[in-house]
Scaffold this active site. Structure first.
Site, mmCIF file in Angstrom:
data_model
loop_
_atom_site.group_PDB
_atom_site.id
_atom_site.type_symbol
_atom_site.label_atom_id
_atom_site.label_comp_id
_atom_site.label_asym_id
_atom_site.label_seq_id
_atom_site.Cartn_x
_atom_site.Cartn_y
_atom_site.Cartn_z
ATOM 1 N N SER A 19 0.801 -1.223 0.000
ATOM 2 C CA SER A 19 0.000 0.000 0.000
ATOM 3 C C SER A 19 0.837 1.279 0.000
ATOM 4 C CB SER A 19 -0.945 0.021 1.207
ATOM 5 O OG SER A 19 -0.217 0.189 2.408
ATOM 6 N N LYS A 89 1.148 3.991 7.033
ATOM 7 C CA LYS A 89 0.488 4.840 6.039
ATOM 8 C C LYS A 89 1.057 6.250 6.167
ATOM 9 C CE LYS A 89 -2.608 1.516 5.192
ATOM 10 N NZ LYS A 89 -2.512 0.663 3.991
#
Length: 207
Positions: A19, A89
């Protein structure tokens, strides 16, 4: 001694998914600042955080003693499995800010100002007048304004189209047209900023 340092100062983490490509690749090992030396979390920081309950599809399964022992080794030395459930993230918005998408060219906006995101490598499709926030169907990049609380952060992956993140539920589905689709992360769940990638050695450097 190593465990003590990792508990309070600097901790090793292994990147679990794709991701964050190309900033971080699956299997990369990173060092995370647990002391907040660089200051409080802020927009643009790549951070490691404990997976919130709202991000789980199902309760975490109980692990065997052997798996727990292997996880302890991985948590201490940064190689092998982990007993934790941490994710990595990027912070794109913080406390008190309002984030929305999209402007005329498909950018996120923070308090109505467009956000430049050169780190995004695989975004969701968007083409003004063809597939945008006013067409039918509309771009899955679009979501309504989301106002963050005094202790909340919006965390997204750099490989935006491959990221299960704070906006995963806003990219389609029954709740995509309401601000409740967002899954912000509380400050207390943020472990620290990823400040150095040390493995593999061919990718040494700042994330």
């Amino acid at each position: 001694m190593i465990a003590l340092v990792q508990s309070f100062a600097v901790k090793v983490y292994q990147v679990p998914s794709a991701s964050m490509e190309q900033t971080l690749m699956p299997g990369d090992r990173i060092l995370v600042d647990r002391l907040g030396i660089a200051g409080p979390p802020s927009r643009g920081d790549v951070v490691v955080f404990e997976r919130p309950e709202s991000w789980r599809d199902a309760p975490r399964a109980e692990e065997s003693p052997w798996r727990s022992a292997a996880g302890w080794f991985g948590d201490v030395f940064g190689f092998g499995p982990s007993n934790g459930d941490a994710l990595v993230k990027r912070i794109v918005a913080g406390p008190g800010e309002t984030v929305a998408c999209c402007d005329a060219v498909g950018r996120l906006t923070i308090d109505d100002e467009p956000l430049d995101e050169p780190y995004v490598t695989h975004d969701l499709p968007f083409e003004s007048g063809v597939l945008d926030c006013d067409t039918a169907p509309r771009s899955s990049r679009c979501f309504p304004p989301i106002h963050l609380g005094s202790d909340e952060y919006l965390l997204l992956g750099d490989s935006r189209a491959n990221s299960a993140d704070s906006l995963a539920a806003c990219r389609g589905g029954a709740s995509a047209d309401t601000a409740s689709c967002a899954r912000p992360v509380d400050r207390e769940q943020i472990i620290g900023e990823a400040f150095f990638r040390f493995w593999p050695v061919t990718r040494w450097g700042m994330p």
